[in-house]
Write an enzyme that holds these catalytic residues in place. Structure first.
Site, PDB file in Angstrom:
ATOM      1  N   PRO A 140      -1.153   0.988  11.004  1.00 22.88           N
ATOM      2  CA  PRO A 140      -0.677   0.656   9.655  1.00 22.88           C
ATOM      3  C   PRO A 140      -1.276  -0.610   9.062  1.00 22.88           C
ATOM      4  CG  PRO A 140       0.946  -0.019  11.268  1.00 22.88           C
ATOM      5  CD  PRO A 140      -0.148   0.660  12.043  1.00 22.88           C
ATOM      6  N   CYS A 141      -2.576  -0.576   8.774  1.00 23.74           N
ATOM      7  CA  CYS A 141      -3.220  -1.737   8.160  1.00 23.74           C
ATOM      8  C   CYS A 141      -2.656  -2.011   6.771  1.00 23.74           C
ATOM      9  CB  CYS A 141      -4.733  -1.536   8.099  1.00 23.74           C
ATOM     10  SG  CYS A 141      -5.265  -0.036   7.243  1.00 23.74           S
ATOM     11  N   HIS A 142      -2.031  -1.000   6.163  1.00 27.60           N
ATOM     12  CA  HIS A 142      -1.451  -1.188   4.826  1.00 27.60           C
ATOM     13  C   HIS A 142      -0.255  -2.139   4.844  1.00 27.60           C
ATOM     14  CE1 HIS A 142       0.678   2.220   6.708  1.00 27.60           C
ATOM     15  NE2 HIS A 142       1.731   1.794   6.053  1.00 27.60           N
TER      16      HIS A 142
END
Length: 287
Positions: free
Chosen positions: A247-249
């Site tokens: 989950p880089c977001h």
């Protein structure tokens, strides 16, 4: 060939979400959003609430800078514990475990030689995605921004130029469903990662950020024991080859500003709002 009704449905829904995110400050009406999707207002409201867990109007609240700042403040006290134990706690989007395996240095240099990757394009309410899976785990998941399948394909094949690529949407479709929380995983979802030691270390830290939470780049740098390596952390976050699952977001600026997402700021806002909405819904908080 008859068009897949689910794919048509998802594309219409994605268009409405894009419109909502791009025009959130103008507070688009339910009728306006329904028209973009091609549904009646009643049908759209029901579908949106079933998907997101909250109404379109409430969804807009999660797209603001103030909301992002509040989340950063709320998550500050729990982040260290979440990263230390490697658990996401009660705020996970769905019952999905993720374990990652990095390829060996020799495999890294081989660029996927001897590896078979099954791939497919799939429509989702968040946009069209390209996924690649192997016997050892998911090795690629990206958005085809604005329907640019050629661009998504070029990125994918550049990452694994020597691999044997087999188009197999029948195999990849359930993996996408698990990634987006529509289906529970029967067993841990594994990732096969190709990156430098530093990149893999950053990606492993991202995996431990609770769903529905957001953190700063500074937080990630501290979590991997390199508090001054902000630029390097930012580059590693941007090189994430498996979006959503890694989950880089969930990483934003310390100021609360949401920026620098590989697939565009609107997509990043959509992911964050969706996760926060689903978290509140799972906790029984009224929509």
């Amino acid at each position: 060939m008859t068009a897949d009704p689910d794919a048509i449905h998802y594309r219409a829904f994605a268009a409405a979400i894009d419109h909502l995110i791009e025009n959130w400050s103008e507070q688009p009406s339910l009728e306006e959003l329904a028209a973009v999707a091609g549904f009646s207002p009643f049908h759209f409201q029901r579908l949106f609430t079933r998907w997101a867990g909250i109404s379109p109007k409430r969804f807009v609240q999660f797209l603001t800078l103030d909301h992002a700042k509040r989340l950063l403040a709320e998550n500050h006290s729990v982040l260290d514990a979440a990263l230390d134990v490697g658990l996401s706690g009660p705020s996970r989007l769905h019952d999905l475990f993720i374990a990652c395996e990095a390829i060996t240095p020799g495999e890294y240099k081989a660029l996927g030689d001897g590896l078979t990757i099954r791939w497919g394009f799939h429509d989702t309410p968040l946009g069209r995605v390209l996924i690649g899976t192997t016997e050892r785990g998911v090795c690629w998941l990206s958005f085809a921004e604005d329907g640019d399948e050629a661009g998504a394909w070029a990125e994918f094949t550049a990452e694994w130029p020597a691999a044997r690529l087999v188009e197999d949407p029948h195999t990849t479709e359930p993996v996408v469903a698990q990634a987006l929380g529509w289906a529970k995983a029967a067993e841990p979802t594994r990732l096969l990662l190709r990156g430098t030691n530093f990149q893999v270390k950053v990606w492993e830290a991202l995996l431990r950020i609770p769903s529905g939470a957001i953190v700063s780049y500074e937080d990630v740098a501290k979590a991997i024991g390199q508090p001054t390596a902000l630029r390097a952390v930012g580059r590693a976050v941007g090189r994430n080859p498996v979006c959503i699952l890694i989950p880089c977001h969930r990483v934003i600026q310390k100021s609360g500003v949401i920026h620098n997402y590989r697939y565009g700021v609107p997509r990043k806002k959509a992911l964050l709002a969706w996760e926060q909405a689903r978290r509140l819904s799972s906790e029984g908080i009224a929509a």
